[in-house]
Enzyme design. Structure first.
Site, PDB file in Angstrom:
ATOM      1  N   HIS A   1      44.475  40.646 -47.254  1.00  0.00           N
ATOM      2  CA  HIS A   1      43.439  39.874 -47.936  1.00  0.00           C
ATOM      3  C   HIS A   1      43.147  40.526 -49.280  1.00  0.00           C
ATOM      4  CE1 HIS A   1      43.015  37.909 -44.115  1.00  0.00           C
ATOM      5  NE2 HIS A   1      42.258  37.017 -44.694  1.00  0.00           N
TER       6      HIS A   1
ATOM      7  N   LYS B   1      30.836  30.608 -44.765  1.00  0.00           N
ATOM      8  CA  LYS B   1      30.773  29.837 -46.015  1.00  0.00           C
ATOM      9  C   LYS B   1      30.290  28.411 -45.728  1.00  0.00           C
ATOM     10  CE  LYS B   1      34.107  27.956 -48.480  1.00  0.00           C
ATOM     11  NZ  LYS B   1      35.457  27.700 -48.576  1.00  0.00           N
TER      12      LYS B   1
END
Length: 966
Positions: A171, A601
């Site tokens: 990531h 999110k």
């Protein structure tokens, strides 16, 4: 000048006052910190002249004054000073503060290790009950046996049957270059040695010189990656940790487990084939939203890992041959040695070996057997190397090791023989370590997971059904899809031939399955389907594996991320388990991945955390009903907004029954360095995961009371509503977000191979979770973490004041709730709405200012309510160490925040005028040449000279100071 020096000295004195009395015993943090900063400032003066060093100190002093009273005027003064630097000076000053934050992190790491060692020497295994420390394996075993009254045998059985699989992912959150990470490692080593007890004055002098050399080398290295990494680069970076710490760290850790077992009365060692720790990787296998991960990349990465594994074993086998020089052996080994000796050519010489290059005599039977292992390892390594470099190889596959059992067999033979001849103590030396390495790392070092979006499989199926002229798979109902997939899975006919019309995307999916079929199966772990919603998503992958002739199909793992998907996950799993074909295929084992980033999110941290908790409970119930052992795979990021937080607390706060001795968890980006960057960090990481997994299984946390659940459900609805009303329904939110944060500039950091967005256009929902969190972390406003908490607390307490007492009871009695609140409290300790206000004033259009003010008042309200729930008077009052460490950093971070805000202003508003003074820094103290040569490192920038580099340096520095990026 003298006045300035006094001021700096007074800052040091203030820092000492910050330290609560409880903290100052044997606490070397300030000492370490001051030493590194002194050395750095001396180097800065030597390199760039006294004027520049004075400017850096002046900037620091203004920032420290702001930290004392939080007077916004000080930020303006600081801004005026910062914008007066010319391009070269700006870069040097920003780089200095970024560098000082990295040094502060190193000082802190060494200090934590130092304090821990001191406590262990005194036999004190307990640690302060704070979020940055944890219990070790020995303490956990003693606690289970002596406090929980478990029998030692029961503990041993649970331990040797549990598995923790750590999955390293690329990531894009590691913002520090590898060249710098290595230099930081050497600074850390110098510091540790400087504080050793038996150090001589000469040692001290030499270490101090080495320390200065490394600090200077790090400062003189370009911090900015000038080209984005490829997936192969990411893989090599990830693999370097195996080379440096993990390879030797695993056997060392398992020896500590043996010792801890001995201390509770178990006189056996952990069996070398017990799967306590396993390693997997996504680097080069994770193609979700990353077009750069192609089938060729996956093939390269697997071959590279095999080559590295063979190389690591090969580098150790001669040491083992030296160690096993005995002549006594059992009959089984003697027969094998004689056979090998007979079959080897009479005067065989192997000039490419350094040791044991001539034929080994029969009176060294262990060496004869290990010599054959060495030959095979050599060929295994060379075969992978040739395949990687040329795509073909003349060494036949059967002359190499093709599976782990074949590799283990001669080693086990040596082990049995030593034990039979009364040499168990020798068998339990390097040979046992080697056996444990082979069991842990296999021939592929790590197992590569493949991850792909479910839509891509649907597209392939659609192309197939249209080609067969039986309709459009995409338009079929779920029932029809399942029915067709199952009839094909049960049947034998091939589904398609070479005449299947293929787009690039379809070819890519099919070629990936072909690579899986071509390479040895021990290279691969799971096939993960992101955005999975229905059983057909899983069955489609099963069918594609069969069609592409994958001999040992990978286990298929659905990944549930969004809030709605998490809610419907248990029902989807139950439907999957109701299919007889599938239940027969999985042999009683299933893995499910839950995503922390996108759920956060989508709905905010509060609702995501609660939904993840409930989804796990429900998934486990479904698995138990069908008699399946379920492994949860936790996709956690490093930041709190993406599910991060201290390992042991995260594990111990999971719902009861959900770990049950098997756990998979991602280790992402900057967390890899924090977990494995150093030998003691690697040791601590393995210890944390093993101890917490064992404790969770043998001493499960209490289940929440029904009234707590009811309250959580009410609050989650309120929190989601509040979060979405702002993030998704406020018409100008996206505009505000893009103006108030450096989100649009994030891509310039070149820290990952994948794009920041799933699709180039679109709003928040298409943005990846990492840049979303990254942008808010940079402005120290952390909106995705806390938004929703305040409204939830306020409404339930207004409804009934008794709810406040219930929330306090939940905080004191329920680990999950406590961890959730504590992590948000820690984020508040790192936050500063004053910085967000400065960004608004400089970067956001005037008509959006009231919106920013509204968000900041929500921030303050949430913080106040959170403290009430935790019954704290101020943030982090229960954790003086952490509080002190954060306050030591604040002035550096604030400087970079102000730097960033004004630099963004100059980048975005060409009419913004600043008064620039003449350059003060020299390229080096010997010359009078100014430092503006630094500007030439980025010749293609579209902005005024130096601005882009200054901006990137502030981003990296703030990430280092917050100790996370996204």
């Amino acid at each position: 000048m003298a006045n300035k020096m006094e001021k700096m000295a007074s800052i040091d004195a203030q820092l000492r006052q910050l330290v609560p009395a409880k903290v100052s015993e044997d606490d070397k943090l300030i000492e370490y910190d001051a030493l590194l900063l002194d050395r750095f400032l001396d180097i800065l003066q030597d390199l760039h002249g006294e004027d520049l060093k004075d400017s850096v100190q002046e900037v620091y002093e203004l920032s420290a004054e702001y930290e004392r009273k939080h007077d916004p005027k000080k930020l303006e003064e600081l801004g005026n000073l910062i914008t007066s630097f010319d391009a070269g000076d700006s870069i040097v000053v920003a780089k200095s503060f970024s560098h000082m934050l990295n040094l502060a992190n190193l000082a802190e790491e060494v200090q934590i290790a130092h304090r821990r060692r001191n406590k262990l020497k005194k036999g004190d295994f307990r640690d302060e009950s704070n979020a940055t420390t944890e219990s070790d394996i020995e303490e956990t075993l003693k606690k289970l046996v002596f406090d929980m009254k478990k029998s030692p045998q029961e503990v041993f059985d649970a331990l040797k049957n549990q598995t923790v699989d750590l999955v390293l992912t690329a990531h894009p959150t590691q913002s520090v270059r590898r060249s710098l990470l290595q230099k930081h490692g050497r600074v850390r080593n110098c510091l540790s040695q400087l504080y050793a007890k038996d150090i001589t004055p000469d040692d001290k002098q030499e270490l101090d010189e080495a320390l200065q050399r490394e600090i200077q080398a790090a400062f003189r290295t370009d911090e900015i990656k000038r080209t984005p990494p490829t997936p192969q680069d990411e893989m090599r970076a990830g693999m370097s940790y195996f080379h440096e710490t993990i390879w030797k760290g695993v056997p060392k850790f398992l020896r500590r487990v043996d010792t801890a077992l001995k201390n509770i009365g178990i006189n056996e060692r952990v069996p070398y084939n017990a799967p306590l720790i396993q390693f997997s990787s996504w680097m080069g296998g994770d193609r979700d939203g990353n077009p750069r991960v192609t089938p060729e990349v996956t093939r390269d990465v697997c071959l590279l890992a095999r080559m590295m594994a063979a190389n690591l074993y090969y580098s150790q086998i001669e040491d083992l041959m030296f160690e096993l020089s005995m002549w006594r052996c059992n009959d089984e080994l003697r027969v094998r040695a004689e056979e090998l000796h007979r079959n080897s050519k009479k005067d065989e010489v192997a000039k490419h070996y350094i040791e044991f290059w001539k034929k080994i005599p029969l009176n060294e039977p262990y060496r004869v057997v290990l010599g054959e292992v060495r030959d095979k390892l050599y060929r295994t390594r060379e075969r992978s190397r040739y395949l990687l470099a040329h795509g073909y190889c003349e060494i036949p596959e059967e002359a190499t090791f093709t599976n782990v059992d074949e590799f283990l067999e001669p080693l086990e033979l040596c082990y049995r023989s030593l034990c039979a001849c009364g040499d168990r103590a020798i068998a339990d030396g390097s040979l046992l370590d080697f056996l444990r390495q082979v069991s842990t790392f296999g021939l592929s070092l790590v197992r590569l997971d493949i991850r792909q979006e479910s839509d891509r499989h649907t597209d392939v199926m659609d192309a197939i059904t249209k080609h067969l002229e039986i309709g459009s798979y995409q338009e079929w109902s779920e029932e029809k899809r399942q029915e067709w997939l199952l009839s094909e899975l049960i049947g034998k006919r091939p589904l398609f031939g070479p005449d299947l019309p293929q787009t690039d995307e379809i070819r890519d999916v099919l070629d990936t399955f072909r690579v899986i079929a071509e390479l040895p199966s021990d290279n691969f772990g799971a096939y993960i389907i992101s955005m999975a919603t229905a059983p057909s998503d899983v069955l489609a992958v099963e069918l594609l594996q069969r069609e592409c002739k994958v001999r040992n199909p990978l286990r298929v793992v659905p990944l549930f991320e969004k809030l709605d998907d998490l809610e419907s996950a248990p029902a989807a799993l139950a439907r999957l388990f109701s299919i007889d074909w599938y239940i027969n295929r999985i042999d009683g084992k299933q893995e499910v991945m839950i995503g922390y980033s996108d759920s956060g999110k989508d709905a905010g941290r509060f609702s995501a955390a609660w939904q993840l908790y409930k989804a796990q409970e429900d998934l486990i119930k479904v698995a138990q009903k069908f008699g399946v052992k379920l492994t949860m795979f936790h996709g956690r990021g490093g930041t709190v907004g993406r599910g991060g937080g201290p390992t042991h607390l995260a594990i111990l706060s999971q719902p009861p029954e959900t770990i049950h001795g098997s756990l998979r968890v991602t280790v992402q980006g900057e967390v890899i360095e924090q977990s494995f960057g150093e030998e003691h960090l690697c040791f601590r990481t393995l210890q944390r995961f093993t101890a917490a997994t064992l404790e969770h299984g043998m001493r499960p946390p209490s289940s929440p009371k029904p009234e707590w659940r009811a309250l959580m459900d009410q609050m989650a609805v309120i929190a989601t509503e509040e979060y979405r009303s702002i993030v998704f329904k406020e018409p100008r939110f996206v505009e505000y977000f893009r103006l108030a944060t450096p989100e649009m500039e994030y891509g310039r950091m070149n820290i990952g191979s994948r794009p920041a967005k799933r699709r180039p256009s679109g709003g928040i929902e298409t943005l990846r979770a990492i840049p979303w969190i990254f942008a808010w972390t940079q402005t120290r406003f952390h909106l995705p973490v806390w938004l929703g908490f305040g409204a939830a607390f306020r409404q339930v307490v207004q409804k009934d004041v008794k709810n406040l007492h219930m929330l306090q009871e939940m905080y004191n009695q329920w680990p999950f709730f406590r961890v959730t609140i504590d992590l948000v409290e820690m984020v508040f300790a790192k936050g500063d709405p004053g910085i967000a206000a400065l960004n608004d004033r400089l970067l956001v259009s005037k008509d959006l200012w009231p919106f920013g003010e509204q968000l900041r008042s929500k921030y303050e309200e949430t913080k106040k309510l959170l403290l009430q729930v935790a019954a704290h008077k101020e943030v982090l009052e229960g954790d003086p160490y952490l509080k002190q460490r954060l306050r030591l950093r604040d002035s550096y971070i604030t400087t970079l925040n102000v730097f960033q805000a004004y630099t963004l202003k100059r980048i975005r508003d060409p009419n913004y005028k600043v008064e620039v003074r003449p350059p003060i820094s020299k390229e080096s103290a010997e010359t009078s040449k100014p430092a503006d040569e630094l500007v030439t490192l980025n010749p293609t920038s579209e902005y005024a000279p130096g601005l882009e580099d200054t901006l990137i340096l502030t981003m990296k520095g703030i990430a280092a100071g917050m100790q996370n990026t996204g």
